[in-house]
Scaffold this active site. Structure first.
Site, PDB file in Angstrom:
ATOM      1  N   ARG A 102       7.014   8.645  26.457  1.00 20.09           N
ATOM      2  CA  ARG A 102       8.728   7.538  25.991  1.00 20.09           C
ATOM      3  C   ARG A 102       8.749   9.099  25.554  1.00 20.09           C
ATOM      4  O   ARG A 102       9.749   8.808  23.885  1.00 20.09           O
ATOM      5  CB  ARG A 102       7.845   6.760  25.202  1.00 20.09           C
ATOM      6  CG  ARG A 102       7.090   7.316  24.551  1.00 20.09           C
ATOM      7  CD  ARG A 102       6.372   6.389  23.207  1.00 20.09           C
ATOM      8  NE  ARG A 102       5.490   6.420  22.331  1.00 20.09           N
ATOM      9  CZ  ARG A 102       4.956   5.047  21.336  1.00 20.09           C
ATOM     10  NH1 ARG A 102       6.045   4.276  21.138  1.00 20.09           N
ATOM     11  NH2 ARG A 102       4.368   5.710  20.691  1.00 20.09           N
ATOM     12  N   LYS A 122      11.880   9.851  20.712  1.00 17.23           N
ATOM     13  CA  LYS A 122      11.291   9.510  21.290  1.00 17.23           C
ATOM     14  C   LYS A 122      11.524   8.239  20.976  1.00 17.23           C
ATOM     15  O   LYS A 122      12.357   7.559  20.201  1.00 17.23           O
ATOM     16  CB  LYS A 122       9.306  10.155  20.190  1.00 17.23           C
ATOM     17  CG  LYS A 122       9.022   8.456  20.407  1.00 17.23           C
ATOM     18  CD  LYS A 122       7.475   9.434  19.374  1.00 17.23           C
ATOM     19  CE  LYS A 122       5.892   9.304  19.091  1.00 17.23           C
ATOM     20  NZ  LYS A 122       5.049   9.171  18.285  1.00 17.23           N
ATOM     21  N   ASP A 134       6.244   0.996  28.307  1.00 18.69           N
ATOM     22  CA  ASP A 134       8.269   0.396  27.755  1.00 18.69           C
ATOM     23  C   ASP A 134       8.545   1.937  27.704  1.00 18.69           C
ATOM     24  O   ASP A 134       9.764   1.946  27.990  1.00 18.69           O
ATOM     25  CB  ASP A 134       8.450  -0.991  27.479  1.00 18.69           C
ATOM     26  CG  ASP A 134       8.096  -1.012  26.256  1.00 18.69           C
ATOM     27  OD1 ASP A 134       7.389   0.260  25.698  1.00 18.69           O
ATOM     28  OD2 ASP A 134       7.903  -1.229  24.784  1.00 18.69           O
ATOM     29  N   GLY A 135       8.386   3.084  27.516  1.00 23.92           N
ATOM     30  CA  GLY A 135       8.950   4.172  26.947  1.00 23.92           C
ATOM     31  C   GLY A 135       9.700   3.971  25.684  1.00 23.92           C
ATOM     32  O   GLY A 135      10.461   4.734  25.082  1.00 23.92           O
ATOM     33  N   ARG A 192      13.470  14.085  17.274  1.00 24.44           N
ATOM     34  CA  ARG A 192      11.609  14.979  16.870  1.00 24.44           C
ATOM     35  C   ARG A 192      12.906  16.994  17.845  1.00 24.44           C
ATOM     36  O   ARG A 192      13.331  17.154  18.805  1.00 24.44           O
ATOM     37  CB  ARG A 192      10.636  15.301  17.836  1.00 24.44           C
ATOM     38  CG  ARG A 192      10.328  13.814  17.585  1.00 24.44           C
ATOM     39  CD  ARG A 192       9.024  14.254  17.857  1.00 24.44           C
ATOM     40  NE  ARG A 192       8.781  13.792  19.326  1.00 24.44           N
ATOM     41  CZ  ARG A 192       6.869  13.694  19.384  1.00 24.44           C
ATOM     42  NH1 ARG A 192       6.324  13.340  18.906  1.00 24.44           N
ATOM     43  NH2 ARG A 192       6.520  13.957  20.702  1.00 24.44           N
ATOM     44  N   ARG A 199       1.822  21.427  24.065  1.00 21.00           N
ATOM     45  CA  ARG A 199       0.322  20.919  24.202  1.00 21.00           C
ATOM     46  C   ARG A 199      -0.546  21.465  24.533  1.00 21.00           C
ATOM     47  O   ARG A 199      -0.241  22.106  25.746  1.00 21.00           O
ATOM     48  CB  ARG A 199       0.406  19.359  24.655  1.00 21.00           C
ATOM     49  CG  ARG A 199       1.150  18.788  23.327  1.00 21.00           C
ATOM     50  CD  ARG A 199       1.525  17.505  24.209  1.00 21.00           C
ATOM     51  NE  ARG A 199       2.806  16.904  23.976  1.00 21.00           N
ATOM     52  CZ  ARG A 199       3.458  15.713  23.172  1.00 21.00           C
ATOM     53  NH1 ARG A 199       1.868  15.752  22.326  1.00 21.00           N
ATOM     54  NH2 ARG A 199       4.195  15.229  22.750  1.00 21.00           N
ATOM     55  N   ASP A 270      -3.903  15.620  24.246  1.00 21.71           N
ATOM     56  CA  ASP A 270      -2.643  15.836  24.233  1.00 21.71           C
ATOM     57  C   ASP A 270      -1.834  16.086  23.173  1.00 21.71           C
ATOM     58  O   ASP A 270      -0.462  15.717  23.103  1.00 21.71           O
ATOM     59  CB  ASP A 270      -2.837  14.492  25.414  1.00 21.71           C
ATOM     60  CG  ASP A 270      -3.188  13.441  24.606  1.00 21.71           C
ATOM     61  OD1 ASP A 270      -4.378  13.623  24.897  1.00 21.71           O
ATOM     62  OD2 ASP A 270      -2.447  13.075  24.510  1.00 21.71           O
TER      63      ASP A 270
HETATM   64  P1  AMP Z   1      -0.144   8.909  21.864  1.00 18.34           P
HETATM   65  O1  AMP Z   1      -1.975   8.093  21.733  1.00 18.34           O
HETATM   66  O2  AMP Z   1       0.322   7.850  21.920  1.00 18.34           O
HETATM   67  O3  AMP Z   1      -0.398  10.248  22.112  1.00 18.34           O
HETATM   68  O4  AMP Z   1       0.133   9.024  23.333  1.00 18.34           O
HETATM   69  C1  AMP Z   1      -0.289   8.969  24.875  1.00 18.34           C
HETATM   70  C2  AMP Z   1       0.120   8.576  26.035  1.00 18.34           C
HETATM   71  O5  AMP Z   1       0.961   7.212  26.333  1.00 18.34           O
HETATM   72  C3  AMP Z   1       1.748   9.615  26.225  1.00 18.34           C
HETATM   73  O6  AMP Z   1       1.621  10.369  27.663  1.00 18.34           O
HETATM   74  C4  AMP Z   1       2.574   9.271  26.200  1.00 18.34           C
HETATM   75  O7  AMP Z   1       3.313   9.235  26.147  1.00 18.34           O
HETATM   76  C5  AMP Z   1       1.890   7.222  26.534  1.00 18.34           C
HETATM   77  N1  AMP Z   1       2.249   6.461  26.129  1.00 18.34           N
HETATM   78  C6  AMP Z   1       2.218   6.147  24.567  1.00 18.34           C
HETATM   79  N2  AMP Z   1       3.301   4.568  24.224  1.00 18.34           N
HETATM   80  C7  AMP Z   1       3.949   4.493  25.203  1.00 18.34           C
HETATM   81  C8  AMP Z   1       4.561   4.102  25.325  1.00 18.34           C
HETATM   82  N3  AMP Z   1       5.215   2.982  24.483  1.00 18.34           N
HETATM   83  N4  AMP Z   1       5.444   3.891  26.243  1.00 18.34           N
HETATM   84  C9  AMP Z   1       5.351   4.667  27.280  1.00 18.34           C
HETATM   85  N5  AMP Z   1       4.492   5.965  27.051  1.00 18.34           N
HETATM   86  C10 AMP Z   1       3.818   5.390  26.058  1.00 18.34           C
HETATM   87 MG    MG Z   2       0.341  11.845  21.794  1.00 17.23          MG
END
Ligand code: AMP
Ligand code: MG
Length: 518
Positions: A102, A122, A134-135, A192, A199, A270
């Protein structure tokens, strides 16, 4: 007008598939993807410092074409939209391909001083890396990211920045505590900024897939673009020197987090920046009553893998995973362990320097460790507010130490009474220690106040700004932003923003309990 120079997409292999559907992306480091437009963008807040650094004036930033770009509704001349491919270890396990699910880049801009910045939206809609999600991003988490990025910057903590916060006029459905109570929430997009959003996971994924060529290309690109100071290092030493640099930057970052009382909450690989920046503000929190085992992230509540005190150890574990990845292309993989040794040395040296400043010592002495450990144990036992304690300590007259100056840092009056004798005994030792530095009181207090913030973005403050913004009133976001621009200064009239967490916020969602849902 900003000028763009989009090196990443120009120099690194991209995905041939231009459709926006979830997939595994092999042999490429990025995918072209346009943001998905939103219904009714509104600029709620922006960072004036960040805009100026980019060379953008306020009026331009507030103009309809820019607001449209910051919402993902249009690209400005020179911008190009893409998402990158990365993997990661989540909660200790290899999670395979993740990627910008996203986050959508708008390209790289170079300012008048020649500094390069990547722009990233973001919450601007799905990408090939979104899997089934949903991004999008909700307003609450976007406010938290926007405010905390800028607060960290002003605290002197390395961080990605935030240029803008735009509400979308669209709802986003989330189950905040993953307990079957999904609800519609207002959506938002944050723009951002960082010199690089690379990463650890960007390097881990090609390594895990055994793609040496891609990994080598990525490493060479990252060093050339983001670490130009390594240009002159002989070819056969460059990879190791680069890894050592990453280790040192990560060590410095961890000391900063421990100094200011920041808990990231999701230190997956990540979410670790190659530049040693704080990145991906999710269920983070600030320590109120001092507790080494505290984590704001309910998703990590049982294991407490990412609690406050474990952050330096976890960062090292994450660096080990990066070293594993790099060993695929390193001439001498064992040499990478020197980088890890530098992490330990650098962390210890920086920790001593930072904590000497916090406690007002002219320089760290070996036997200071006992004094520091003793008070940290007492702060925990007596539930004392970390930020208030250190600011109050600077007020103590070492000739007539007055324990009552610390009283307001206690969450429970009974615990003050119960531990008063222990605190007095510790204060007597501390006054003796600082007296031996033979320094004017003003010099000591100035050093302490430059290491101990008066204002941090306490969880309950951000939550109050969120509650109001969800009712349509964004003023508190801007009040907090303004306050957090000068975190080490006394700001008359803003004492409320430095106050102890109120009782109502102790166990309230958003204030002490957060989840990864955002
Ligand atoms: P995070 O735990 O937020 O660092 O996210 C882990 C992974 O999930 C990353 O690849 C993010 O881009 C993906 N991600 C988190 N929330 C969403 C969202 N609402 N839609 C799509 N991808 C997401
Ligand atoms: Mg992340």
């Amino acid at each position: 007008m900003l000028s763009f120079d989009n090196r990443l997409v120009r120099e690194l292999p991209g995905d041939d598939d231009t459709r926006n559907h979830p997939r595994q992306v092999l042999g490429a480091l990025w995918s072209p993807v346009m943001p998905t437009p939103v219904a009714a963008p509104r600029l709620l807040a922006y960072s004036i410092e960040m805009a100026r650094e980019l060379g953008l004036d306020d009026d331009e930033l507030k103009s309809p074409p820019w607001v449209a770009a910051l919402a993902g509704n249009a690209l400005l001349p020179g911008m190009t939209a893409y998402a990158t491919c990365y993997g990661g270890h989540q909660f200790g396990n290899w999670a395979r391909q993740l990627g910008d699910g996203r986050a959508i880049y708008l390209g790289e801009t170079v300012n008048g001083a020649g500094q390069r910045f990547e722009l990233q939206l973001k919450g601007a809609g799905p990408t090939p890396y979104s899997r089934s999600a949903d991004g999008r991003a909700v307003l609450r988490s976007s406010i938290r990211e926007f405010l905390c990025s800028e607060a960290m910057h002003h605290l002197g903590v390395p961080t990605t920045r935030a240029l803008s916060l735009v509400s979308t006029g669209e709802a986003v459905r989330r189950d905040m505590f993953y307990d079957g109570h999904a609800a519609d929430e207002p959506g938002a997009v944050v723009c951002r900024i960082a010199p690089s959003f690379m990463r650890f996971g960007h390097f881990e994924l090609p390594a895990a897939r055994g793609d040496q060529t891609l990994l080598r290309q990525l490493v060479d690109f990252c060093i050339a673009r983001d670490f130009p100071e390594l240009d002159s290092v002989p070819d056969d030493e460059r990879l190791l020197r680069w890894f050592v640099e990453i280790c040192e930057r990560t060590a410095r970052l961890m000391v900063h987090w421990m100094r200011v009382g920041f808990v990231h909450g999701v230190m997956n690989t990540d979410n670790m920046s190659i530049l040693g920046l704080t990145i991906d503000y999710g269920p983070y929190g600030w320590v109120d009553d001092f507790d080494p085992g505290w984590t704001p992230n309910t998703t990590d509540g049982a294991g407490r893998r990412y609690c406050f005190a474990r952050q330096p150890v976890i960062a090292r574990w994450n660096l080990e995973r990066l070293a594993d990845a790099l060993s695929l292309i390193a001439a001498e993989p064992v040499a990478l362990t020197t980088g890890l040794a530098r992490y330990d040395e650098c962390y210890n040296a920086q920790f001593r320097q930072a904590f000497a400043a916090k406690f007002g010592f002219a320089a760290w002495r070996d036997d200071d460790a006992a004094l520091v450990e003793e008070i940290l144990a007492l702060l925990h036992a007596a539930q004392v507010d970390m930020s208030l304690f250190f600011r109050s300590l600077a007020l103590i007259d070492i000739d007539v130490p007055d324990l009552t100056l610390l009283h307001h840092a206690f969450y429970q009056p009974a615990l003050f009474d119960q531990h008063a004798a222990a605190f007095s005994a510790w204060l007597a030792r501390w006054t003796g220690r600082v007296r031996s530095d033979n320094e004017p009181a003003e010099a000591r207090a100035a050093r302490m106040n430059a290491a101990n913030p008066r204002y941090v973005l306490r969880n309950y403050l951000a939550q109050q700004a969120i509650d109001r913004a969800e009712q349509g009133d964004a003023t508190m976001i801007n009040e907090l932003l303004e306050t957090m621009r000068h975190p080490y200064s006394e700001q008359p009239g803003r004492d409320a923003f430095a106050a102890r967490r109120p009782e109502w916020a102790r166990d309230k969602a958003g204030c002490s309990m957060l989840s990864c849902s955002s």
